[in-house]
Scaffold this active site. Sequence first.
Site, PDB file in Angstrom:
ATOM      1  N   GLU A  98     -21.224 -26.023  56.175  1.00  0.00           N
ATOM      2  CA  GLU A  98     -21.884 -26.542  57.377  1.00  0.00           C
ATOM      3  C   GLU A  98     -22.922 -25.556  57.915  1.00  0.00           C
ATOM      4  O   GLU A  98     -23.710 -25.900  58.785  1.00  0.00           O
ATOM      5  CB  GLU A  98     -20.828 -26.874  58.453  1.00  0.00           C
ATOM      6  CG  GLU A  98     -19.998 -25.700  58.962  1.00  0.00           C
ATOM      7  CD  GLU A  98     -18.820 -25.326  58.054  1.00  0.00           C
ATOM      8  OE1 GLU A  98     -18.895 -25.573  56.834  1.00  0.00           O
ATOM      9  OE2 GLU A  98     -17.846 -24.749  58.580  1.00  0.00           O
ATOM     10  N   SER A 121     -13.602 -18.619  50.551  1.00  0.00           N
ATOM     11  CA  SER A 121     -12.728 -17.462  50.759  1.00  0.00           C
ATOM     12  C   SER A 121     -11.356 -17.719  50.142  1.00  0.00           C
ATOM     13  O   SER A 121     -10.953 -18.870  49.934  1.00  0.00           O
ATOM     14  CB  SER A 121     -12.597 -17.192  52.259  1.00  0.00           C
ATOM     15  OG  SER A 121     -12.198 -18.386  52.900  1.00  0.00           O
ATOM     16  N   CYS A 144     -20.677 -13.229  46.003  1.00  0.00           N
ATOM     17  CA  CYS A 144     -19.317 -13.037  45.485  1.00  0.00           C
ATOM     18  C   CYS A 144     -19.301 -12.045  44.343  1.00  0.00           C
ATOM     19  O   CYS A 144     -18.254 -11.570  43.948  1.00  0.00           O
ATOM     20  CB  CYS A 144     -18.747 -14.360  45.023  1.00  0.00           C
ATOM     21  SG  CYS A 144     -19.778 -15.099  43.766  1.00  0.00           S
ATOM     22  N   GLU A 158     -12.272  -7.920  51.665  1.00  0.00           N
ATOM     23  CA  GLU A 158     -13.624  -8.359  51.325  1.00  0.00           C
ATOM     24  C   GLU A 158     -14.436  -8.344  52.619  1.00  0.00           C
ATOM     25  O   GLU A 158     -14.107  -9.050  53.570  1.00  0.00           O
ATOM     26  CB  GLU A 158     -13.601  -9.785  50.759  1.00  0.00           C
ATOM     27  CG  GLU A 158     -14.988 -10.295  50.458  1.00  0.00           C
ATOM     28  CD  GLU A 158     -15.024 -11.725  49.932  1.00  0.00           C
ATOM     29  OE1 GLU A 158     -14.316 -12.594  50.484  1.00  0.00           O
ATOM     30  OE2 GLU A 158     -15.769 -11.976  48.982  1.00  0.00           O
TER      31      GLU A 158
HETATM   32  P1  NAD Z   1     -15.219 -20.461  53.511  1.00  0.00           P
HETATM   33  O1  NAD Z   1     -13.911 -20.372  52.801  1.00  0.00           O
HETATM   34  O2  NAD Z   1     -15.243 -20.185  54.976  1.00  0.00           O
HETATM   35  O3  NAD Z   1     -15.851 -21.937  53.336  1.00  0.00           O
HETATM   36  C1  NAD Z   1     -15.950 -22.544  52.079  1.00  0.00           C
HETATM   37  C2  NAD Z   1     -15.892 -24.057  52.263  1.00  0.00           C
HETATM   38  O4  NAD Z   1     -14.615 -24.403  52.810  1.00  0.00           O
HETATM   39  C3  NAD Z   1     -16.941 -24.588  53.229  1.00  0.00           C
HETATM   40  O5  NAD Z   1     -17.450 -25.805  52.732  1.00  0.00           O
HETATM   41  C4  NAD Z   1     -16.155 -24.793  54.522  1.00  0.00           C
HETATM   42  O6  NAD Z   1     -16.673 -25.829  55.319  1.00  0.00           O
HETATM   43  C5  NAD Z   1     -14.778 -25.139  54.027  1.00  0.00           C
HETATM   44  N1  NAD Z   1     -13.722 -24.716  54.954  1.00  0.00           N
HETATM   45  C6  NAD Z   1     -13.772 -23.674  55.825  1.00  0.00           C
HETATM   46  N2  NAD Z   1     -12.611 -23.590  56.501  1.00  0.00           N
HETATM   47  C7  NAD Z   1     -11.815 -24.578  56.049  1.00  0.00           C
HETATM   48  C8  NAD Z   1     -10.485 -24.997  56.364  1.00  0.00           C
HETATM   49  N3  NAD Z   1      -9.751 -24.364  57.292  1.00  0.00           N
HETATM   50  N4  NAD Z   1      -9.970 -26.043  55.705  1.00  0.00           N
HETATM   51  C9  NAD Z   1     -10.705 -26.683  54.770  1.00  0.00           C
HETATM   52  N5  NAD Z   1     -11.972 -26.340  54.437  1.00  0.00           N
HETATM   53  C10 NAD Z   1     -12.517 -25.297  55.060  1.00  0.00           C
HETATM   54  O7  NAD Z   1     -16.238 -19.514  52.727  1.00  0.00           O
HETATM   55  P2  NAD Z   1     -17.704 -19.104  53.152  1.00  0.00           P
HETATM   56  O8  NAD Z   1     -17.629 -18.159  54.288  1.00  0.00           O
HETATM   57  O9  NAD Z   1     -18.565 -20.301  53.274  1.00  0.00           O
HETATM   58  O10 NAD Z   1     -18.169 -18.329  51.830  1.00  0.00           O
HETATM   59  C11 NAD Z   1     -17.893 -16.968  51.586  1.00  0.00           C
HETATM   60  C12 NAD Z   1     -16.680 -16.805  50.702  1.00  0.00           C
HETATM   61  O11 NAD Z   1     -16.876 -17.497  49.472  1.00  0.00           O
HETATM   62  C13 NAD Z   1     -16.452 -15.349  50.316  1.00  0.00           C
HETATM   63  O12 NAD Z   1     -15.080 -15.101  50.383  1.00  0.00           O
HETATM   64  C14 NAD Z   1     -16.943 -15.288  48.882  1.00  0.00           C
HETATM   65  O13 NAD Z   1     -16.365 -14.277  48.083  1.00  0.00           O
HETATM   66  C15 NAD Z   1     -16.553 -16.636  48.392  1.00  0.00           C
HETATM   67  N6  NAD Z   1     -17.306 -16.990  47.202  1.00  0.00           N
HETATM   68  C16 NAD Z   1     -16.670 -16.892  46.014  1.00  0.00           C
HETATM   69  C17 NAD Z   1     -17.340 -17.176  44.856  1.00  0.00           C
HETATM   70  C18 NAD Z   1     -16.656 -17.067  43.531  1.00  0.00           C
HETATM   71  O14 NAD Z   1     -17.250 -17.414  42.535  1.00  0.00           O
HETATM   72  N7  NAD Z   1     -15.420 -16.610  43.453  1.00  0.00           N
HETATM   73  C19 NAD Z   1     -18.675 -17.601  44.910  1.00  0.00           C
HETATM   74  C20 NAD Z   1     -19.299 -17.704  46.146  1.00  0.00           C
HETATM   75  C21 NAD Z   1     -18.595 -17.396  47.296  1.00  0.00           C
END
Ligand code: NAD
Length: 509
Positions: A189, A239, A294, A394
Amino acid sequence: MSDIKQITHHIGGKVWDAKNANLAGQDTKQPRQGDVFNPATGQITGKVDFASVELVDYAIEVATKAQAQWRDTSLAKRTQVLFAFREILNARKEEVAALITAEHGKVLSDALGEVTRGLEVVEFACGIPHLLKGSYSEGVSTDIDVYSIRQPVGVSAIISPFNFPAMVPMWFFPIAIAAGNAVIIKPSEKDPSPINLIAEFWKEAGLPDGVFNVVHGDKVAVDRLLEHPGIASISFVGSTSIARYIYENGTKNGKRVQALGGAKNHMLVLPDADLDLAADAAVNAGFGSAGERCMAISALVVVEPVADELISKISSRMTQLKTGDGTKGSDMGPLVTAVHRDKVASYVDAGVNEGARLVVDGRNPQVSGAADGFWLGPTLFDQVTPDMSIYQDEIFGPVLSVIRVKSYEEGLALINKHQYGNGTAIFTNDGGAARRFQNEVQVGMIGINVPIPVPTAYYSFGGWKNSLFGDTHAHGTEGVHFFTRGKVVTSRWLDPSHGGINLGFPQNR
Ligand code: NAD
């Protein structure tokens, strides 16, 4: 108010129009919305609609109908659409990059790099006819042949993070679509616009309406995708805490799930390494995209006696870095939101309080950009120890921690003990040491003198330990496997010689 862009869903080949909908949910009345910022100015630039349960149900219904036809569309026709999409994306990639910079904040060249890496997966998916080929064994028993085929899973959900609003969805949807599935994407979002432009590209490429759908929102939308029986598979990136939640709940509801989580990527520098190249790599991989990758390097493990020399080379390079507006030639942009910037800055405070040596402090950076941007400059810590929160957690920002070790073995043990196992790198001129490292390290993606070892599209992307939940990594042949289900057919074309009653278990003759 008039400058604020309204960002909404893209379902069935159309921008969502609540007035024309006949849904029970609040989307027809007053949608819930989230703020979208330009991180370089700190200003709200958009409002994004948050889907209700009813809207998600509607998108699944549309996708299910479209998938039934798309799966029966010939490989030749499906591939034509893929090629057309590739051409449009390639021709208009700067537009996607501009939207990424406007909402994520990363510098334009980096945003363009993101789109280009996503494009690689589209190109890989253009070869789907070859990738879907099954096998055939003639005459396994008298007059009996056996062959295997792979079929699409159905409707695939893709839930993506803020840090790669175009590339991460592109790890999945080109292959999912090429294999005959329909997709529903729930992007972050925080930067929702790039995926809407990509939806328009698909339409222009001739993809039938309803095969590619975008539903914006938050936990409400995600939870509905997790529980709805019409969703066959879930590809999640974000995450670790949410990845674990997605994996547990998705699999509980009978779905195929790949959930990629967080990371803490170590770069191990051996004393024989070229320290200038290692310093360049540490700066590029530590501070590119403001550390919001990431595969960013956040823990620099240096085998003594070279730490002092390497730190001095790194800190002198850091003084050259320009932090500022990503559209204006800076090296490093702002962080994605004020909340995230404050969280990362709190880790800098924590590092100081825990006794690490702050070599470069990014908390009051000189920036070329608006005062209200979400700024934090590149930060370097030395004398970091494994018990400190700046090492364990992280941080996901421009904070690089140096951990000094006495030997290769001590460095390796540190990496293997960490909860994350996404990427790692070794810098050395010793081929034997590098080979030993690739064999012994418990991490999914390894760089040898390469700091951000993101595999190319025809290999698969994914970490170990708390960096990935599920069995299948993203893209490459593992991606094709994830988005298809196998069938094995045993066939005999009858003639009178095959008659007769025999209740025994079939054996090959
Ligand atoms: P996030 O976990 O906050 O959000 C990811 C997705 O989950 C978003 O679409 C969000 O709307 C949704 N979301 C958030 N809270 C939620 C909940 N309580 N219930 C259900 N859905 C929910 O992650 P972010 O801050 O957008 O991205 C950063 C994270 O992503 C970092 O931890 C990074 O390491 C990770 N990441 C990992 C990789 C990989 O390949 N392992 C790649 C890119 C990013």
